[in-house]
Design a protein around this motif. Structure first.
Motif, mmCIF file in Angstrom:
data_model
loop_
_atom_site.group_PDB
_atom_site.id
_atom_site.type_symbol
_atom_site.label_atom_id
_atom_site.label_comp_id
_atom_site.label_asym_id
_atom_site.label_seq_id
_atom_site.Cartn_x
_atom_site.Cartn_y
_atom_site.Cartn_z
ATOM 1 N N ARG A 100 -22.137 -30.633 47.318
ATOM 2 C CA ARG A 100 -20.588 -30.681 47.034
ATOM 3 C C ARG A 100 -19.715 -29.703 47.829
ATOM 4 N N ILE A 101 -20.515 -28.539 48.021
ATOM 5 C CA ILE A 101 -19.828 -27.540 48.844
ATOM 6 C C ILE A 101 -19.919 -28.039 50.245
ATOM 7 N N ARG A 102 -21.188 -28.376 50.655
ATOM 8 C CA ARG A 102 -21.088 -29.110 52.070
ATOM 9 C C ARG A 102 -20.362 -29.975 52.534
ATOM 10 N N LYS A 103 -20.186 -30.951 51.340
ATOM 11 C CA LYS A 103 -19.210 -32.002 51.393
ATOM 12 C C LYS A 103 -17.674 -31.664 51.582
ATOM 13 N N ALA A 104 -17.216 -30.728 50.763
ATOM 14 C CA ALA A 104 -16.143 -29.908 50.843
ATOM 15 C C ALA A 104 -15.599 -29.474 52.094
ATOM 16 N N GLU A 105 -16.720 -28.800 52.739
ATOM 17 C CA GLU A 105 -16.520 -28.044 54.076
ATOM 18 C C GLU A 105 -16.639 -29.000 55.112
ATOM 19 N N ALA A 106 -17.386 -30.205 55.017
ATOM 20 C CA ALA A 106 -17.216 -31.206 56.264
ATOM 21 C C ALA A 106 -15.933 -31.613 55.986
ATOM 22 N N CYS A 107 -15.385 -32.073 54.893
ATOM 23 C CA CYS A 107 -13.997 -32.676 54.719
ATOM 24 C C CYS A 107 -12.875 -31.770 55.195
ATOM 25 N N ARG A 108 -13.019 -30.406 55.052
ATOM 26 C CA ARG A 108 -12.040 -29.706 55.771
ATOM 27 C C ARG A 108 -12.116 -29.484 57.271
ATOM 28 N N ASN A 109 -13.466 -29.866 57.832
ATOM 29 C CA ASN A 109 -13.790 -29.557 59.073
ATOM 30 C C ASN A 109 -13.265 -30.938 59.726
#
Length: 181
Positions: A107-116
């Protein structure tokens, strides 16, 4: 010094999920307990192997002795059943903690990917806008250079010298008399 616990992550609804670091500590504790339970299981297995070996032998002991050994085996197995279920629960809890930690990390990686991705979209849009403005400015530049060259290369306009224009025009007509004062 104890590390400050991070606030739990809130998922949809009211469900709280502990931080991955808390889950990792819990997983380490479960692994330690699993080692102890594994040791007890090893001892039980050794006992069972001894009993099986004895049962397979062609012993000449009486049925009372066999019944006593069988009873002690059953009592030992019965006393270890809670430990086996505890071991199974510990292993399941360890797998659950690992799965939760993996899910939280995902979930953390997904949120970071969305922000990027959103940042990339914003930058791309801004880049397209700047490219359009640059093209518009570059289209106007040749006309500006052409006008500048024409202005620089244009022959100069004759300037009128005030003294020369006075000399060419007579102040008084020869036939006219100056006024009398």
């Amino acid at each position: 010094l104890a590390a400050a616990a991070a606030p739990p992550i809130r998922l949809s609804g009211s469900e709280e999920v502990p931080e991955p670091t808390g889950l990792a500590r819990r997983l380490a504790g479960l692994a330690t307990e699993a080692v102890k339970t594994h040791h007890r299981n090893t001892e039980l297995e050794a006992f069972c192997d001894q009993w099986k070996a004895w049962a397979r032998k062609n012993c000449r002991e009486g049925s009372a002795s066999v019944a006593h050994r069988r009873q002690s085996y059953l009592e030992a197995a019965e006393s270890l059943l809670p430990l086996w279920s505890e071991q199974a629960n510990l292993e399941n809890a360890a797998r659950l903690a690992t799965a939760r930690a993996d899910l939280d990390a995902l979930r953390i990686r997904k949120a970071e990917a969305c922000r990027n991705f959103e940042e990339s979209q914003r930058i791309g849009s801004e880049m397209r806008q700047l490219s359009a403005e640059l093209r518009a400015e570059q289209q106007d530049l040749p006309d500006l250079y052409r006008k500048l060259v024409q202005d620089v290369l244009k022959p100069p306009q004759p300037t009128l010298d005030p003294a020369a224009s006075l000399a060419q025009v007579p102040l008084f007509d020869a036939q006219r008399q100056p006024p009398a004062f």
